[in-house]
Write an enzyme that holds these catalytic residues in place. Structure first.
Site, short mmCIF file in Angstrom:
data_model
loop_
_atom_site.label_atom_id
_atom_site.label_comp_id
_atom_site.label_asym_id
_atom_site.label_seq_id
_atom_site.Cartn_x
_atom_site.Cartn_y
_atom_site.Cartn_z
CE LYS A 82 -3.97 1.86 2.59
NZ LYS A 82 -4.80 1.68 3.81
CB SER A 157 -8.25 3.40 2.78
OG SER A 157 -7.34 2.80 3.68
CB SER A 181 -8.38 0.41 5.69
OG SER A 181 -9.11 1.61 5.68
#
Lengths: 475, 91
Positions: A82, A157, A181
């Site tokens: 990420k 996210s 997330s």
């Protein structure tokens, strides 16, 4: 040779590497080729690392580890990170304009650990702006699409990491989870994702959002792979001031598994939970009964207050964490006018809408006069919820079961107002608030062909139970 | 919540805000505050949070003589000179 990426797992790829059926190079480039092809449509990756100066060396180092018989299960395995996890020399922008050109000056502990075992990071994945969102729609670089249906969001996210694993662009990926997330995008994309016990995986080098809730968590195709990655990244780290010691962890892992699953019935009766999700949940319960688990209804008397407490605590922590972005040390900087003008302009342009909204909210709930009514009260509610969960686990329940999300993947633009987006976190936030580990496992497909996810929450440090029950469920 | 409240919060947080944004944030934040305010009404005994994790400090010893890291840190600076950050004048 052509590799069938669809059926490959970390374990099977490792076996092929060790048996010399393929080289690390074959494996990494099979994934990179597919990833680059898919990325034009899915946009899971913001950037690939294959042009970076040390990429070839990493591949040959991993091959040497294999050849010398010194390999780990993750040696030579391609993965994605990420965009808010630091890897030295690479940009880590947290999906934001603010950090668009920020180059990491050091490695996150999780990256250090994966480098040591020779795993190969192929790129950084897309995410909501500053990790604030549940759909990856707010990324400064544009949205990621769900591989199951490109008119729908991948969740967020960490949507890029979830989509990357789902579309066979890499064998595993790392995300961060502050309120769901990792688990919610895992559910939306039909892969496994988890929130480890707070303090079990180092936060050092993960860009902070809500420091009392953030954890790095892996995405993988199945439970076994998830466990392999979790074990590789977990462990005490003196660089993380809230890291759990190994002795404490061992101490909390002595109770044997009792094969009892708790169902918080009241939570499932809340508004906004899709009918199909409820049906899938009941089917999953039947599945678990079949493999020998006792299902027991449980009470979590204060859980209805969790979302309110969460959306006080998170903005509060966001507003203080994001104070560091001042345009002086790194990140976007507007140097027009005096120092105050420079702060105002830098933070106006650099932050997206949701980060600014949360900073304002956080500033409000922390301000004199409102602190006791909001922030202080929220921390008390959090403690009461934690005690409710503890009580359930102390009564002989191994895991608490809920759907991962109230719906399957929604369409782009469907949740335009912030509050409706927040409500998508209703099942996941409890683990973060209570510091308990939770895993999302695929549990079927809905009438639109979209994956369901089911969430198991265990007591602190009981990831072992999550993996055991997860494996039994997936049978 | 008034326009002035939103402007004050933005000022405290050092974020410039346009008149249009004041209206937008006000209409966003009001329902969120109304939602989270439900915790104001609940009676909770005086519980004190207990955390399994505690803030642990390590000795403040500079153990890295690695100049790569130093160079990379300054490379990110909007403005630097002679190995130091350059900051706007404050006096």
């Amino acid at each position: 040779m052509t590799l069938n990426l669809k059926n490959l797992t970390i374990e099977s790829a490792h076996a092929m590497l060790v048996n010399k059926e393929i080289t690390v190079r074959d494996l990494v480039f099979a994934y990179l080729d597919n990833a680059e092809k898919q990325n034009t449509d899915i946009f899971a990756f913001i950037e690939f690392f294959d042009k970076h100066s040390d990429f070839e060396k990493r591949i040959s180092d991993a091959q040497n580890m294999i050849d010398s018989g010194n390999s780990h299960l993750l040696t030579g395995i391609p993965y994605g990170i990420k965009d808010n996890i630091l890897s030295q020399g690479h940009i880590a922008s947290a999906g934001s304009h603010m950090l668009e050109n920020y180059t990491a000056s050091y490695n996150a502990t999780v990256i250090e650990k994966l480098n040591t075992v020779g795993a190969i990071c192929i790129g950084r994945t897309n995410m909501d702006d500053a990790a604030m969102g549940s759909s990856t729609e707010s990324s400064y670089y544009g949205p990621t699409k769900n591989p199951f249906d490109t008119s729908r969001v991948p969740g967020g996210s960490s949507g890029g990491s979830a989509a990357a694993v789902a579309a066979d662009m890499c064998l595993f990926a790392l995300g961060t989870d502050t309120g769901g997330s990792v688990r919610q995008p895992a559910a939306f994309c039909g892969v496994v994702g988890m929130y480890p016990t707070y303090g079990s995986v180092s936060r050092y080098g993960a860009i902070a959002m809500g420091s009392s809730l953030d954890q790095v968590g892996p995405f993988a195709k199945n439970i076994r792979d998830e466990q392999i990655v979790y074990e590789a990244i977990a462990g005490y780290d003196e660089m993380d001031s809230t890291s759990i010691s190994e002795s404490k962890r061992a101490e909390l892992r002595t109770e044997p598994i009792k094969k009892v699953i708790g169902i918080p019935r009241k939570l499932l009766e809340m508004d906004g939970i899709a009918r199909e999700v409820k049906k899938n949940f009941e089917e999953s319960l039947e599945q678990l009964k079949k493999v020998g688990y006792e299902i027991r209804d449980i009470e979590l008397p204060n859980v209805h207050l969790a979302l309110a407490a969460y959306y006080i605590i998170v903005p509060a922590e966001v507003s203080s964490n994001l104070a560091r972005y001042d345009g002086i040390k790194y990140g976007y900087s507007d140097r027009e006018g005096n120092l105050l003008d420079s702060y105002l302009k830098t933070r106006h342009v650099g932050f997206g809408v949701e980060p600014r909204r949360r900073i304002l909210l956080g500033t409000y709930v922390l301000s004199a006069g409102y602190y006791d009514a909001f922030y202080n009260k929220a921390t008390k509610v959090r403690e009461v919820i934690k005690r409710d969960f503890k009580k359930v686990f102390d009564s002989g329940v191994d895991v608490i079961l809920t759907p991962t999300a109230p719906t399957t993947a929604f369409k782009f633009g469907e949740k335009a107002d912030p509050l409706s987006m927040y409500l998508a976190d209703i099942f996941t936030i409890n683990a973060n608030l209570t510091h308990m580990p939770a895993i999302s496992i695929p549990s079927g497909i809905d009438s639109n062909g979209l994956p369901f996810g089911i969430q198991f929450i265990a007591d602190q440090c009981r990831e072992d139970i999550l993996f055991t029950i997860g494996a039994d469920f997936a049978k | 919540m008034t326009d002035a409240d939103i402007k004050n919060l933005a000022h405290l947080a050092r974020i410039e805000i346009t008149d249009e944004e004041v209206q937008k944030f006000k209409s966003d934040i009001e329902p969120i505050l109304a939602y989270v305010a439900q915790i104001n009404d609940v009676q909770i005994d005086d519980v004190h949070p207990e955390y399994m994790t505690k803030n642990l400090m390590r000795p403040d010893i500079a153990d890295s003589a690695d100049t790569t890291e130093h160079d990379l840190v300054l490379k990110n600076a909007p403005d630097a000179q002679d190995g130091f950050y350059k900051v706007p004048k404050i006096l």
